[in-house]
Design a protein around this motif. Structure first.
Motif, PDB file in Angstrom:
ATOM      1  N   LYS A 226       0.834  -1.211   0.000  1.00 13.93           N
ATOM      2  CA  LYS A 226       0.000   0.000   0.000  1.00 13.93           C
ATOM      3  C   LYS A 226       0.866   1.258   0.000  1.00 13.93           C
ATOM      4  CE  LYS A 226      -4.063  -1.973   2.240  1.00 13.93           C
ATOM      5  NZ  LYS A 226      -4.939  -1.909   3.421  1.00 13.93           N
ATOM      6  N   LEU A 227       1.946   1.244   0.780  1.00 15.44           N
ATOM      7  CA  LEU A 227       2.830   2.405   0.841  1.00 15.44           C
ATOM      8  C   LEU A 227       3.486   2.653  -0.518  1.00 15.44           C
ATOM      9  CD1 LEU A 227       4.111   4.653   2.519  1.00 15.44           C
ATOM     10  CD2 LEU A 227       5.885   3.022   3.202  1.00 15.44           C
ATOM     11  N   MET A 228       3.997   1.606  -1.146  1.00 14.62           N
ATOM     12  CA  MET A 228       4.639   1.778  -2.451  1.00 14.62           C
ATOM     13  C   MET A 228       3.635   2.245  -3.504  1.00 14.62           C
ATOM     14  SD  MET A 228       7.613  -1.074  -2.630  1.00 14.62           S
ATOM     15  CE  MET A 228       6.883  -2.361  -1.646  1.00 14.62           C
ATOM     16  N   ASN A 229       2.418   1.742  -3.467  1.00 16.75           N
ATOM     17  CA  ASN A 229       1.392   2.209  -4.399  1.00 16.75           C
ATOM     18  C   ASN A 229       1.089   3.688  -4.175  1.00 16.75           C
ATOM     19  OD1 ASN A 229       1.102  -0.188  -5.792  1.00 16.75           O
ATOM     20  ND2 ASN A 229      -0.538  -0.929  -4.468  1.00 16.75           N
ATOM     21  N   SER A 230       1.122   4.131  -2.937  1.00 16.59           N
ATOM     22  CA  SER A 230       0.872   5.544  -2.623  1.00 16.59           C
ATOM     23  C   SER A 230       2.012   6.441  -3.100  1.00 16.59           C
ATOM     24  CB  SER A 230       0.682   5.727  -1.118  1.00 16.59           C
ATOM     25  OG  SER A 230      -0.461   5.051  -0.679  1.00 16.59           O
ATOM     26  N   LEU A 231       3.218   5.886  -3.195  1.00 14.40           N
ATOM     27  CA  LEU A 231       4.377   6.672  -3.620  1.00 14.40           C
ATOM     28  C   LEU A 231       4.531   6.731  -5.137  1.00 14.40           C
ATOM     29  CD1 LEU A 231       7.067   5.590  -1.035  1.00 14.40           C
ATOM     30  CD2 LEU A 231       6.213   7.880  -1.400  1.00 14.40           C
ATOM     31  N   ARG A 232       3.980   5.773  -5.822  1.00 11.32           N
ATOM     32  CA  ARG A 232       4.131   5.755  -7.281  1.00 11.32           C
ATOM     33  C   ARG A 232       3.362   6.918  -7.902  1.00 11.32           C
ATOM     34  NH1 ARG A 232       3.965   0.011  -6.358  1.00 11.32           N
ATOM     35  NH2 ARG A 232       6.037  -0.778  -6.811  1.00 11.32           N
ATOM     36  N   THR A 233       3.971   7.553  -8.886  1.00 10.02           N
ATOM     37  CA  THR A 233       3.295   8.643  -9.588  1.00 10.02           C
ATOM     38  C   THR A 233       2.448   8.041 -10.699  1.00 10.02           C
ATOM     39  OG1 THR A 233       5.241   8.920 -10.995  1.00 10.02           O
ATOM     40  CG2 THR A 233       5.015  10.420  -9.129  1.00 10.02           C
TER      41      THR A 233
END
Length: 156
Positions: free
Chosen positions: A138-145
């Motif tokens: 979830k964190l990595m998905n939130s960081l992806r542009t």
């Protein structure tokens, strides 16, 4: 990763020095390190508050510069940080920056606390809980542009 103390100007618009910055109290350094190391392995550029501070610089000015230079602010909210005046101040600065800047966001990460323990000014944000199964996904998905903003469409 450039050192904050030597930054002469802060990026404007969609260009950021950091993909993320992590804000936390020193007692949560192990959690911040774990998150930061994992995100950096995934290719994100980051700033980890107590690890990347430059000796001899003004902490308030450096925090302000990093907040402005970060696309995503990650706030570690634990029992210790919720009682710490500096952590509360940094949370407020990050929130103000997020409200006034387009393209930035703030992610509260709950570390052993519940939503009703978090200050009211942070309760409207969608949180992540650190010790859950899909936290890093979830964190990595939130960081992806979003790709649509990152690359212009090509037409022939």
């Amino acid at each position: 990763v450039p050192l904050v103390g030597g930054m002469s100007s802060v990026p404007s618009g969609p260009s950021f020095t950091y993909d993320f910055s992590i804000w936390y109290c020193p007692e949560d350094d192990h959690v911040a390190s774990h998150i930061s190391e994992r995100l950096k392995r995934e290719g994100f550029r980051g700033y980890t508050e107590h690890q990347d501070q430059v000796a001899g610089t003004c902490v308030i000015q450096a925090a302000n510069e990093v907040i402005k230079a970060s696309r995503v602010a990650i706030l570690l909210l634990s029992a210790k940080s919720l009682d710490d005046p500096w952590c509360q101040r940094v949370s407020q600065w990050n929130l103000c920056h997020t409200i006034h800047s387009h393209g930035t966001k703030m992610i509260p990460v709950y570390v052993g606390v519940k939503k009703d323990e978090v200050p009211a000014f942070l309760q409207h944000l969608v949180e992540l809980e650190y010790q859950t199964e899909f936290f890093f996904d979830k964190l990595m998905n939130s960081l992806r542009t979003p790709r649509s903003k990152a690359r212009p469409s090509s037409s022939s």
